[in-house]
Design a protein around this motif. Sequence first.
Motif, PDB file in Angstrom:
ATOM      1  N   UNK A 299      -8.061 -11.539  -7.911  1.00  0.00           N
ATOM      2  CA  UNK A 299      -7.668 -11.272  -9.300  1.00  0.00           C
ATOM      3  C   UNK A 299      -6.894  -9.957  -9.478  1.00  0.00           C
ATOM      4  N   UNK A 300      -5.796  -9.807  -8.775  1.00  0.00           N
ATOM      5  CA  UNK A 300      -4.870  -8.687  -8.905  1.00  0.00           C
ATOM      6  C   UNK A 300      -3.737  -8.942  -7.921  1.00  0.00           C
ATOM      7  N   UNK A 301      -2.611  -8.254  -8.093  1.00  0.00           N
ATOM      8  CA  UNK A 301      -1.496  -8.347  -7.159  1.00  0.00           C
ATOM      9  C   UNK A 301      -1.500  -7.110  -6.263  1.00  0.00           C
ATOM     10  N   UNK A 302      -0.993  -7.283  -5.023  1.00  0.00           N
ATOM     11  CA  UNK A 302      -1.160  -6.252  -4.003  1.00  0.00           C
ATOM     12  C   UNK A 302       0.149  -5.935  -3.302  1.00  0.00           C
ATOM     13  N   UNK A 303       0.223  -4.719  -2.774  1.00  0.00           N
ATOM     14  CA  UNK A 303       1.291  -4.313  -1.864  1.00  0.00           C
ATOM     15  C   UNK A 303       0.708  -3.240  -0.957  1.00  0.00           C
ATOM     16  N   UNK A 304       1.196  -3.173   0.286  1.00  0.00           N
ATOM     17  CA  UNK A 304       0.652  -2.206   1.230  1.00  0.00           C
ATOM     18  C   UNK A 304       1.784  -1.592   2.042  1.00  0.00           C
ATOM     19  N   UNK A 305       1.734  -0.279   2.200  1.00  0.00           N
ATOM     20  CA  UNK A 305       2.730   0.462   2.962  1.00  0.00           C
ATOM     21  C   UNK A 305       2.032   1.152   4.131  1.00  0.00           C
ATOM     22  N   UNK A 306       2.363   0.694   5.344  1.00  0.00           N
ATOM     23  CA  UNK A 306       1.737   1.229   6.548  1.00  0.00           C
ATOM     24  C   UNK A 306       2.265   2.614   6.880  1.00  0.00           C
ATOM     25  N   UNK A 307       1.587   3.254   7.796  1.00  0.00           N
ATOM     26  CA  UNK A 307       2.030   4.571   8.246  1.00  0.00           C
ATOM     27  C   UNK A 307       3.477   4.498   8.732  1.00  0.00           C
ATOM     28  N   UNK A 308       4.307   5.393   8.240  1.00  0.00           N
ATOM     29  CA  UNK A 308       5.708   5.444   8.641  1.00  0.00           C
ATOM     30  C   UNK A 308       6.645   4.639   7.771  1.00  0.00           C
ATOM     31  N   UNK A 309       6.112   3.736   6.939  1.00  0.00           N
ATOM     32  CA  UNK A 309       6.967   2.959   6.040  1.00  0.00           C
ATOM     33  C   UNK A 309       7.296   3.781   4.801  1.00  0.00           C
ATOM     34  N   UNK A 310       8.565   3.724   4.339  1.00  0.00           N
ATOM     35  CA  UNK A 310       8.921   4.465   3.124  1.00  0.00           C
ATOM     36  C   UNK A 310       8.204   3.895   1.910  1.00  0.00           C
ATOM     37  N   UNK A 311       7.757   4.777   1.031  1.00  0.00           N
ATOM     38  CA  UNK A 311       7.068   4.357  -0.183  1.00  0.00           C
ATOM     39  C   UNK A 311       8.096   3.974  -1.254  1.00  0.00           C
ATOM     40  N   UNK A 312       7.675   3.210  -2.258  1.00  0.00           N
ATOM     41  CA  UNK A 312       8.640   2.626  -3.191  1.00  0.00           C
ATOM     42  C   UNK A 312       9.224   3.593  -4.220  1.00  0.00           C
ATOM     43  N   UNK A 313       8.780   4.844  -4.231  1.00  0.00           N
ATOM     44  CA  UNK A 313       9.374   5.851  -5.122  1.00  0.00           C
ATOM     45  C   UNK A 313       9.183   7.224  -4.488  1.00  0.00           C
ATOM     46  N   UNK A 314      10.191   8.104  -4.573  1.00  0.00           N
ATOM     47  CA  UNK A 314      10.067   9.428  -3.945  1.00  0.00           C
ATOM     48  C   UNK A 314       8.876  10.236  -4.427  1.00  0.00           C
ATOM     49  N   UNK A 315       8.455  10.081  -5.682  1.00  0.00           N
ATOM     50  CA  UNK A 315       7.333  10.870  -6.170  1.00  0.00           C
ATOM     51  C   UNK A 315       6.037  10.500  -5.458  1.00  0.00           C
ATOM     52  N   UNK A 316       5.947   9.280  -4.937  1.00  0.00           N
ATOM     53  CA  UNK A 316       4.754   8.906  -4.185  1.00  0.00           C
ATOM     54  C   UNK A 316       4.729   9.593  -2.828  1.00  0.00           C
ATOM     55  N   UNK A 317       5.893   9.791  -2.225  1.00  0.00           N
ATOM     56  CA  UNK A 317       5.975  10.591  -0.996  1.00  0.00           C
ATOM     57  C   UNK A 317       5.538  12.026  -1.286  1.00  0.00           C
ATOM     58  N   UNK A 318       5.995  12.570  -2.419  1.00  0.00           N
ATOM     59  CA  UNK A 318       5.618  13.930  -2.800  1.00  0.00           C
ATOM     60  C   UNK A 318       4.115  14.026  -3.060  1.00  0.00           C
ATOM     61  N   UNK A 319       3.564  13.006  -3.722  1.00  0.00           N
ATOM     62  CA  UNK A 319       2.133  13.010  -4.018  1.00  0.00           C
ATOM     63  C   UNK A 319       1.315  12.994  -2.738  1.00  0.00           C
ATOM     64  N   UNK A 320       1.691  12.143  -1.798  1.00  0.00           N
ATOM     65  CA  UNK A 320       0.944  12.064  -0.536  1.00  0.00           C
ATOM     66  C   UNK A 320       1.007  13.379   0.222  1.00  0.00           C
ATOM     67  N   UNK A 321       2.194  14.009   0.256  1.00  0.00           N
ATOM     68  CA  UNK A 321       2.340  15.287   0.949  1.00  0.00           C
ATOM     69  C   UNK A 321       1.522  16.382   0.260  1.00  0.00           C
ATOM     70  N   UNK A 322       1.522  16.394  -1.082  1.00  0.00           N
ATOM     71  CA  UNK A 322       0.765  17.405  -1.817  1.00  0.00           C
ATOM     72  C   UNK A 322      -0.734  17.247  -1.584  1.00  0.00           C
ATOM     73  N   UNK A 323      -1.215  16.006  -1.571  1.00  0.00           N
ATOM     74  CA  UNK A 323      -2.633  15.757  -1.325  1.00  0.00           C
ATOM     75  C   UNK A 323      -3.019  16.143   0.100  1.00  0.00           C
ATOM     76  N   UNK A 324      -2.159  15.835   1.051  1.00  0.00           N
ATOM     77  CA  UNK A 324      -2.420  16.208   2.436  1.00  0.00           C
ATOM     78  C   UNK A 324      -2.546  17.716   2.564  1.00  0.00           C
ATOM     79  N   UNK A 325      -1.637  18.452   1.937  1.00  0.00           N
ATOM     80  CA  UNK A 325      -1.663  19.910   2.016  1.00  0.00           C
ATOM     81  C   UNK A 325      -2.908  20.477   1.326  1.00  0.00           C
ATOM     82  N   UNK A 326      -3.231  19.968   0.156  1.00  0.00           N
ATOM     83  CA  UNK A 326      -4.348  20.509  -0.619  1.00  0.00           C
ATOM     84  C   UNK A 326      -5.686  20.278   0.079  1.00  0.00           C
ATOM     85  N   UNK A 327      -5.854  19.077   0.644  1.00  0.00           N
ATOM     86  CA  UNK A 327      -7.155  18.731   1.219  1.00  0.00           C
ATOM     87  C   UNK A 327      -7.239  19.001   2.717  1.00  0.00           C
ATOM     88  N   UNK A 328      -6.213  19.594   3.308  1.00  0.00           N
ATOM     89  CA  UNK A 328      -6.212  19.842   4.756  1.00  0.00           C
ATOM     90  C   UNK A 328      -7.450  20.596   5.238  1.00  0.00           C
TER      91      UNK A 328
END
Length: 209
Positions: free
Chosen positions: A73-102
């Motif tokens: 009961x929902x629609x899905x999409x998955x981006x594996x390691x190394x695959x580009x994400x569907x919007x640049x801000x999601x790349x920025x979000x992932x990098x920011x979270x990685x840095x903050x929680x390192x």
Amino acid sequence: MRAHLQASLFDQGDDIRLGPLHGLRRRELGSGAWVDLLPGWLTGADALFEELAGGVPWRAERRHMYEREVDVPRLLAFYREGEPLPHPVLEEARAALTSYYAPELGEPFVTAGLCLYRDGRDSVAWHGDRTGRSATRDTMVAILSVGDPRDLALRPRGGGAAALRLPLGHGDLVVMGGSCQRTWEHAIPKSTRAVGPRISIQFRPRGVS
């Protein structure tokens, strides 16, 4: 696929950008589990919703349940390691979270799973992300939500009513960490209220699903 979003009165701009993470607030759940919450981390969330809803290659899945095959009961999409994400801000979000929680996580967030909840009938049942290393080790799952708010419900593993409900949407961020995936469960319950669509973007480390 088009889903109708009721725009937020507080997020009318098309400028899609992230805020700082220093406003995150932690809530200890017990048994080594915790959640961090930051409402409105992303501005322009409604604009991002529209881009993702129309541009992501969403797929419907079917699963076996009670000796029959049913629609997920929902629609899905998955981006594996190394695959580009569907919007640049999601790349920025992932990098920011990685840095903050390192200092706590000690490794990067590498994958992104997207879920589209089209209305109150779409949901996900109680579960923990316990496939892979998260079955035996502490880890983190970070979720960025855009679209109409839906409750993320949490309870201790073993059943019972929800101990905590977090309404997430319009750019809100929640991070589940520590033992949360092993000792707690989470769900997006169905809603009988008139709710619009929501997209959640889940960032995970390698080997966690």
